[in-house]
Design a protein around this motif. Structure first.
Motif, short mmCIF file in Angstrom:
data_model
loop_
_atom_site.label_atom_id
_atom_site.label_comp_id
_atom_site.label_asym_id
_atom_site.label_seq_id
_atom_site.Cartn_x
_atom_site.Cartn_y
_atom_site.Cartn_z
N GLN A 182 0.82 -1.21 0.00
CA GLN A 182 0.00 0.00 0.00
C GLN A 182 0.86 1.26 0.00
O GLN A 182 0.60 2.21 -0.75
CB GLN A 182 -0.91 -0.01 1.24
CG GLN A 182 -1.92 1.13 1.29
CD GLN A 182 -3.11 0.91 0.39
OE1 GLN A 182 -3.31 -0.20 -0.09
NE2 GLN A 182 -3.88 1.95 0.15
N LYS A 183 1.90 1.27 0.83
CA LYS A 183 2.78 2.44 0.90
C LYS A 183 3.50 2.68 -0.42
O LYS A 183 3.62 3.81 -0.88
CB LYS A 183 3.81 2.25 2.03
CG LYS A 183 3.22 2.37 3.43
CD LYS A 183 4.29 2.19 4.49
CE LYS A 183 3.72 2.35 5.89
NZ LYS A 183 4.75 2.14 6.94
N GLU A 184 3.99 1.60 -1.03
CA GLU A 184 4.70 1.73 -2.31
C GLU A 184 3.76 2.20 -3.41
O GLU A 184 4.15 3.01 -4.27
CB GLU A 184 5.33 0.39 -2.70
CG GLU A 184 6.49 -0.03 -1.82
CD GLU A 184 7.62 0.98 -1.83
OE1 GLU A 184 7.97 1.47 -2.93
OE2 GLU A 184 8.14 1.30 -0.75
N ALA A 185 2.52 1.73 -3.40
CA ALA A 185 1.54 2.15 -4.39
C ALA A 185 1.25 3.64 -4.25
O ALA A 185 1.16 4.38 -5.23
CB ALA A 185 0.26 1.33 -4.23
N GLU A 186 1.09 4.09 -3.01
CA GLU A 186 0.82 5.51 -2.77
C GLU A 186 2.00 6.38 -3.21
O GLU A 186 1.80 7.49 -3.73
CB GLU A 186 0.52 5.72 -1.29
CG GLU A 186 -0.81 5.14 -0.86
CD GLU A 186 -1.04 5.19 0.64
OE1 GLU A 186 -0.10 5.61 1.36
OE2 GLU A 186 -2.13 4.82 1.09
N LYS B 165 1.78 9.43 -6.03
CA LYS B 165 2.28 10.80 -5.77
C LYS B 165 3.31 11.20 -6.81
O LYS B 165 3.33 12.35 -7.28
CB LYS B 165 2.88 10.87 -4.36
CG LYS B 165 1.84 10.79 -3.25
CD LYS B 165 2.51 10.84 -1.88
CE LYS B 165 1.48 10.74 -0.77
NZ LYS B 165 2.11 10.75 0.58
N SER B 166 4.17 10.25 -7.18
CA SER B 166 5.20 10.53 -8.17
C SER B 166 4.59 10.88 -9.52
O SER B 166 5.03 11.81 -10.20
CB SER B 166 6.13 9.31 -8.31
OG SER B 166 7.06 9.50 -9.35
N LYS B 167 3.56 10.13 -9.91
CA LYS B 167 2.90 10.39 -11.19
C LYS B 167 2.19 11.74 -11.18
O LYS B 167 2.21 12.49 -12.16
CB LYS B 167 1.90 9.27 -11.49
CG LYS B 167 2.54 7.95 -11.89
CD LYS B 167 3.30 8.07 -13.20
CE LYS B 167 3.96 6.77 -13.59
NZ LYS B 167 4.74 6.90 -14.85
#
Length: 262
Positions: free
Chosen positions: A50-54, A58-60
């Protein structure tokens, strides 16, 4: 969690979608209006995932992507439908006489499809495998082959599917309708089994992406999900010769009285 973003700066017209479930996520990305490319990644826990997906979202967003108001027209749906599945099998069978060469043609064709279509092909195949997982057909396969283990029955059903939609449907309703096709296999001195069909999509994926079977099945689970094999209760006894003879008189006459040496 699922998020669909789009990006348009006049020169680029792209989409990016992430779907996180439990401890893995799947990303689909590419030009708007296409099926896009797909990749998946698995983590040690759902929290890390979940953290990596978030972080990726944010990066995109920082790069100029914006949330899509809807998904219609953004990502092209898979072109692999039921009719296309059967047409493909029919097509590769017309390319060569030998089943090994036919499967090679199938793998080559699948490797040129999008990953989504490739996995959809495999999903449809698995649905038809499950539909043919019946006690009646297993009894027929046992009679035909002089015995039939779990794996053997898988390979028999794969062979049945490869014969085409009509043969498949008729064979499930009346296994004795398969006799002409079984005779042809006898003439070719070949077994009515086709193990390689079951791994064709995975092999095409490896050829297309350079990734291994573990990556394929992770992605398959994300995009298609694994259907549970139906529960099966046998309504026949392998030692009951009279019962088997009564059940399939034509098959028993050809394969039960004097077993064929496949």
């Amino acid at each position: 969690m699922e998020k669909l973003l789009i990006f348009n700066d006049g020169a680029s017209d792209k989409f990016w979608k992430i779907k996180a479930e439990e401890n893995s996520y799947t990303i689909t990305y590419g030009k708007i209006g296409t099926g896009g490319a797909v990749k998946t990644k698995t983590f040690e826990s759902a929290e890390i995932c979940q953290k990596e997906a978030e972080k990726l979202i944010k990066s995109k967003l920082k790069k100029g992507y914006i949330p899509a108001e809807g998904s219609e027209g953004i990502i092209k749906e898979s072109a692999m439908i039921d009719k296309a599945f059967w047409d493909l099998l029919k097509g590769v069978k017309s390319k060569a006489e030998d089943s090994e060469e036919q499967i090679e043609c199938l793998i080559d064709y699948l490797s040129k499809l999008s990953v989504k279509d490739l996995i959809k092909f495999d999903s449809i195949l698995n649905q038809y495998m499950n539909k043919s997982y019946t006690s009646d057909l297993w009894a027929a396969a046992y009679t035909i082959l002089g015995g039939c283990s779990d794996d053997c029955f898988d390979y028999f059903r794969a062979w049945l599917i490869f014969q085409g939609k009509d043969v498949y449907d008729n064979g499930n309703k009346d296994p004795e309708s398969l006799i002409p096709f079984l005779i042809k296999m006898e003439e070719l001195d070949d077994l009515p089994q086709l193990e390689d069909l079951l791994s064709a999509a995975c092999m095409a994926f490896e050829e297309k992406t350079g990734q291994d079977d573990e990556a394929y099945y992770d992605l398959y689970e994300q995009l298609a999900g694994f259907e549970e094999q139906p529960e099966l209760e046998f309504d026949w006894d392998e030692d009951d010769e009279e019962g088997m003879k009564k059940r399939f008189p034509k098959l028993w006459e050809r394969y039960g009285e004097v077993p064929v040496e496949w």
